[in-house]
Design a protein around this motif. Structure first.
Motif, mmCIF file in Angstrom:
data_model
loop_
_atom_site.group_PDB
_atom_site.id
_atom_site.type_symbol
_atom_site.label_atom_id
_atom_site.label_comp_id
_atom_site.label_asym_id
_atom_site.label_seq_id
_atom_site.Cartn_x
_atom_site.Cartn_y
_atom_site.Cartn_z
ATOM 1 N N HIS A 28 14.913 66.718 66.733
ATOM 2 C CA HIS A 28 16.076 66.089 66.093
ATOM 3 C C HIS A 28 17.177 65.844 67.120
ATOM 4 O O HIS A 28 17.639 66.769 67.778
ATOM 5 N N GLY A 29 17.576 64.579 67.248
ATOM 6 C CA GLY A 29 18.668 64.211 68.139
ATOM 7 C C GLY A 29 19.854 63.685 67.356
ATOM 8 O O GLY A 29 19.715 63.211 66.227
ATOM 9 N N GLU A 30 21.027 63.767 67.981
ATOM 10 C CA GLU A 30 22.257 63.265 67.376
ATOM 11 C C GLU A 30 22.882 62.221 68.291
ATOM 12 O O GLU A 30 23.028 62.452 69.500
ATOM 13 N N PHE B 191 24.356 67.662 58.402
ATOM 14 C CA PHE B 191 23.497 68.383 59.347
ATOM 15 C C PHE B 191 24.403 69.066 60.362
ATOM 16 O O PHE B 191 25.615 68.836 60.390
ATOM 17 N N ALA B 192 23.804 69.923 61.173
ATOM 18 C CA ALA B 192 24.561 70.694 62.172
ATOM 19 C C ALA B 192 25.742 71.359 61.473
ATOM 20 O O ALA B 192 25.559 71.991 60.444
ATOM 21 N N ASP B 193 26.950 71.187 62.002
ATOM 22 C CA ASP B 193 28.125 71.832 61.401
ATOM 23 C C ASP B 193 28.992 70.862 60.607
ATOM 24 O O ASP B 193 30.127 71.187 60.250
ATOM 25 N N TYR B 194 28.488 69.677 60.323
ATOM 26 C CA TYR B 194 29.282 68.673 59.631
ATOM 27 C C TYR B 194 29.357 68.955 58.136
ATOM 28 O O TYR B 194 28.523 69.669 57.579
ATOM 29 N N SER C 259 20.160 61.488 63.984
ATOM 30 C CA SER C 259 21.224 61.474 62.981
ATOM 31 C C SER C 259 22.571 61.259 63.654
ATOM 32 O O SER C 259 22.696 61.339 64.878
ATOM 33 N N LEU C 260 23.562 60.994 62.823
ATOM 34 C CA LEU C 260 24.926 60.846 63.327
ATOM 35 C C LEU C 260 25.903 61.128 62.205
ATOM 36 O O LEU C 260 25.561 61.055 61.025
#
Length: 154
Positions: free
Chosen positions: A73-75, A138-141, A111-112
């Motif tokens: 998974h990339g951002e 996703f992540a900390d969003y 993702s973004l």
């Protein structure tokens, strides 16, 4: 369409640092203070982040980065086109380059996070044109009335 050359960049040049500063200023002007997730130069140099400059001749025309969240998974980060190059295909060239990097790395998705409103509409249109769809945070969003997250299955 401009003859865009995209190269990995170490952010040492004054021209690229100026574009990062413009991007940060734009994000602060268009976003609530607690919702600015744009990265400063030091964070764009962090382990796991690969930064690219889009150049037309010697001019910096745009920038973008990809951050590895995990092996699959990339951002996308710091997508920005210099004002004088808007509407000339620079943003699309950068997006396609970052997606090619993601595929080469074997990511299953990219993702973004972005904002809502007129300042974000052109970028949102570009992402949707290339198949990005809304997704959960996703992540900390946190997805809310300002922040939205998008993803693209590769």
């Amino acid at each position: 369409m401009a003859d865009v050359r995209i190269v990995e960049d170490d952010l040492s040049g004054e021209d690229i640092q100026a574009l990062v500063a413009l991007h940060l200023a734009g994000m602060h002007a268009s976003s609530p203070a607690c919702k600015v997730h744009a990265l400063p130069v030091a964070s764009l140099r962090a382990l796991g982040v690969t930064f690219y400059a889009a150049r037309v001749g010697d001019a910096v025309a745009g920038m973008g980065a990809i951050k590895q969240l995990d092996p699959k998974h990339g951002e996308l980060k710091s997508m920005r086109v210099a004002p004088e190059w808007l509407g000339q295909g620079v943003g699309e060239a950068m997006l396609l380059h970052l997606l090619a990097v993601a595929r080469a790395r074997g990511y299953a998705r990219v993702s973004l996070e972005t904002g809502r409103g007129p300042a974000f509409d052109p970028a949102l249109g570009l992402y949707r044109k290339h198949g990005f769809v809304s997704c959960d945070a996703f992540a900390d969003y946190v997805v809310d009335d300002f922040s939205q997250c998008l993803t693209l299955a590769l």
